[in-house]
Enzyme design. Sequence first.
Site, PDB file in Angstrom:
ATOM      1  N   ARG A   1     101.568  48.757  39.320  1.00  0.00           N
ATOM      2  CA  ARG A   1     101.316  49.155  37.935  1.00  0.00           C
ATOM      3  C   ARG A   1     102.492  49.981  37.443  1.00  0.00           C
ATOM      4  O   ARG A   1     102.903  50.938  38.124  1.00  0.00           O
ATOM      5  CB  ARG A   1     100.027  49.972  37.884  1.00  0.00           C
TER       6      ARG A   1
ATOM      7  N   GLU B   1      91.209  48.149  30.544  1.00  0.00           N
ATOM      8  CA  GLU B   1      90.606  49.490  30.592  1.00  0.00           C
ATOM      9  C   GLU B   1      90.049  49.904  29.231  1.00  0.00           C
ATOM     10  O   GLU B   1      89.447  50.957  29.112  1.00  0.00           O
ATOM     11  CB  GLU B   1      91.659  50.529  31.025  1.00  0.00           C
TER      12      GLU B   1
ATOM     13  N   CYS C   1      90.038  46.886  40.209  1.00  0.00           N
ATOM     14  CA  CYS C   1      90.684  47.871  41.076  1.00  0.00           C
ATOM     15  C   CYS C   1      90.159  49.293  40.854  1.00  0.00           C
ATOM     16  O   CYS C   1      90.649  50.232  41.459  1.00  0.00           O
ATOM     17  CB  CYS C   1      92.203  47.836  40.903  1.00  0.00           C
TER      18      CYS C   1
ATOM     19  N   HIS D   1      87.383  64.124  41.901  1.00  0.00           N
ATOM     20  CA  HIS D   1      88.246  64.342  43.058  1.00  0.00           C
ATOM     21  C   HIS D   1      87.407  64.468  44.332  1.00  0.00           C
ATOM     22  O   HIS D   1      87.746  63.915  45.374  1.00  0.00           O
ATOM     23  CB  HIS D   1      89.092  65.593  42.833  1.00  0.00           C
TER      24      HIS D   1
ATOM     25  N   ASN E   1      87.287  52.730  36.110  1.00  0.00           N
ATOM     26  CA  ASN E   1      87.209  54.180  35.870  1.00  0.00           C
ATOM     27  C   ASN E   1      87.452  54.469  34.386  1.00  0.00           C
ATOM     28  O   ASN E   1      86.683  55.172  33.735  1.00  0.00           O
ATOM     29  CB  ASN E   1      88.268  54.938  36.685  1.00  0.00           C
ATOM     30  N   ASP E   2      88.544  53.897  33.864  1.00  0.00           N
ATOM     31  CA  ASP E   2      88.830  54.123  32.450  1.00  0.00           C
ATOM     32  C   ASP E   2      87.958  53.259  31.550  1.00  0.00           C
ATOM     33  O   ASP E   2      87.558  53.696  30.470  1.00  0.00           O
ATOM     34  CB  ASP E   2      90.317  53.877  32.148  1.00  0.00           C
TER      35      ASP E   2
ATOM     36  N   ARG F   1      99.598  52.760  42.314  1.00  0.00           N
ATOM     37  CA  ARG F   1      99.683  53.711  41.196  1.00  0.00           C
ATOM     38  C   ARG F   1     101.030  54.427  41.266  1.00  0.00           C
ATOM     39  O   ARG F   1     101.151  55.480  41.909  1.00  0.00           O
ATOM     40  CB  ARG F   1      98.557  54.748  41.301  1.00  0.00           C
TER      41      ARG F   1
ATOM     42  N   ARG G   1      86.105  60.982  31.671  1.00  0.00           N
ATOM     43  CA  ARG G   1      85.955  60.847  33.124  1.00  0.00           C
ATOM     44  C   ARG G   1      86.256  62.142  33.865  1.00  0.00           C
ATOM     45  O   ARG G   1      85.967  62.274  35.049  1.00  0.00           O
ATOM     46  CB  ARG G   1      86.823  59.697  33.655  1.00  0.00           C
TER      47      ARG G   1
HETATM   48  C1  PEP Z   1      90.923  52.769  36.461  1.00  0.00           C
HETATM   49  O1  PEP Z   1      91.015  53.312  35.358  1.00  0.00           O
HETATM   50  O2  PEP Z   1      89.869  52.266  36.915  1.00  0.00           O
HETATM   51  C2  PEP Z   1      92.091  52.693  37.351  1.00  0.00           C
HETATM   52  C3  PEP Z   1      92.054  51.995  38.468  1.00  0.00           C
HETATM   53  O3  PEP Z   1      93.177  53.437  36.994  1.00  0.00           O
HETATM   54  P1  PEP Z   1      93.254  55.034  37.226  1.00  0.00           P
HETATM   55  O4  PEP Z   1      92.031  55.457  37.969  1.00  0.00           O
HETATM   56  O5  PEP Z   1      94.511  55.260  37.970  1.00  0.00           O
HETATM   57  O6  PEP Z   1      93.307  55.516  35.810  1.00  0.00           O
HETATM   58 MG    MG Z   2      92.959  53.842  34.555  1.00  0.00          MG
END
Ligand code: PEP
Ligand code: MG
Length: 543
Positions: free
Chosen positions: A312, A401, A472, A188, A424-425, A276, A435
């Site tokens: 999404r 992901e 993304c 965050h 990220n995932d 999102r 994460r």
């Molecule tokens: C990700 O996982 O990279 C993603 C863009 O989705 P979120 O961060 O919302 O899980």
């Molecule tokens: Mg994600």
Amino acid sequence: MRGLTKGQVLSGLGVGLNAVVAEVFRVAPMQALPEFAKSTKGADAERVSLKAAIASVSAHLDELAAASDDTSADIFEALKFLLEDDELFEVADGHLADGWSAAAAYGLAVNEFAELLGGDPDFDERVKDLQDISKRVQANLAGIKVGLELPKHGSFVIVGEDFSPADTAQFTSAVVGVITLKGGPTSHTAIICRSRSIPAVVSCGEAAHLVDGDIVLVDPVGDRVVFNAELSEATMPIEFIATGREPLVPVRSNIGSLDDAKKASSAGANGVGLFRTELLYLSSSSQPSVEAQTALYAEILAAAPEGPVVVRTIDAGSDKPVPFLNMPHEENPSLGVRGYRLIVEHRQFIVDQLQSLEFARAHTGREVWVMAPMIATAAEAREFAALAKSIGQFKVGIMVETPSIVTQIADLKGQIDFLSVGTNDLSQYLFAADRMNPALGLLLNPWQPGLIRTLARIASESLAAGISSGVCGESASDPAFAVVLAGLGMKSVSSSPSQVGAVKAALSAVAEADAKRIAHEVQNFSTAEEAKAFVLAELQKLS
Ligand code: PEP
Ligand code: MG
């Protein structure tokens, strides 16, 4: 003196492109709350004190909400809702009648409520919120300050373990730099500092040695903090020469609210690469109707920057609880029923979402692409594509992901129009690194060779399958990394609204042949540090 010497480098992960030199302000941990005690002044006087404390905490939450962005304001609203709950007050009142002090009575009442809700993960967030308000009320009664005691004047680099949404909402203009001992590139703190352009270095464990009054250089481009150094020693961000050319690939924006859609438009993004939708519903206790969803999506579509809008479907679960979905208890929620897996129990909600998006699309005349999160098999991808196409005139796609779907891109030929990589995932599942765990930031560094080589595979296999690929995740908000993504063959990137300008500048300055060469050669390195250093040096030569 603590073993730190002038010019000593403390390594971490940089956030942002600008450096800053300022004095350290260490965020002190909160003073301990007093033990629960019996009243010395009688129930009536305690009741008056408790009411006054609740009113004062409520007013403070209003102030925090007013000074924060939409997402943080929702957090404070949710706290206030619990704080002013009549039933909770009645239970506390019962404890006052039993002779407890106001602080103890309130604390005991909250503990009882928390116990009733405890063990049910649907209410985990509520339990945390209850504990937060209990702490605030007890602290108010004891005259103890809660939250960050941040300077309001001057210029400081604040140093702490990691900062919560409620903490970052309190950053004043005196906070010119941030260092966290823990936290990763998607924490965050990182997301807020990037969006507010505050130079930051996260995952910097060695910063534990810093004390108030130290002078430090926060050097995000160099992924480091330097003790007692000058601004002139900062690693220079690469100055991309404006060419007036179009970027190598469209730079879309990630959004989660109407406000974000407006910011993305002002930033000149080429459409939206990730909307999102679950962020609209993190504090909704009842399911929104098709009418309500349609109205909100239409407003957001109308405000979104020109270009396609990639929406999404709901990605609830794990770090994103959505109260009205009443999700079941899971030992390991990031490996549980999240994202598209909700289709089994909540098919109607996903159908309603697609239907609402189709109404909003028809109403606004915008180009809408829809994609499903957390797809792990080709069968899921096919099922989603068929469902979405039966409901609306969308391009359909999936998020990549999970490592498993990376191996099945060829199987998706002719089934989906596009895919979007959520780094990220994908990092979380590729490296088996939660994460949300602030101790694992270095594994979540997008420059890790394991991630870069996986992205190369995704780009080339998508190309072969005739599927348009984009990225993304947060990694696409880093201008240098975006050059690598374009060079690997990704057809678009999607950045946070605050980074769109910087990413566009980088992708307009580098020629396609150079981006391809850099993306090819970066795959030869075996550490994240070497890979990043190579790309920065190459870009420096070109700028
Ligand atoms: C990700 O996982 O990279 C993603 C863009 O989705 P979120 O961060 O919302 O899980
Ligand atoms: Mg994600």
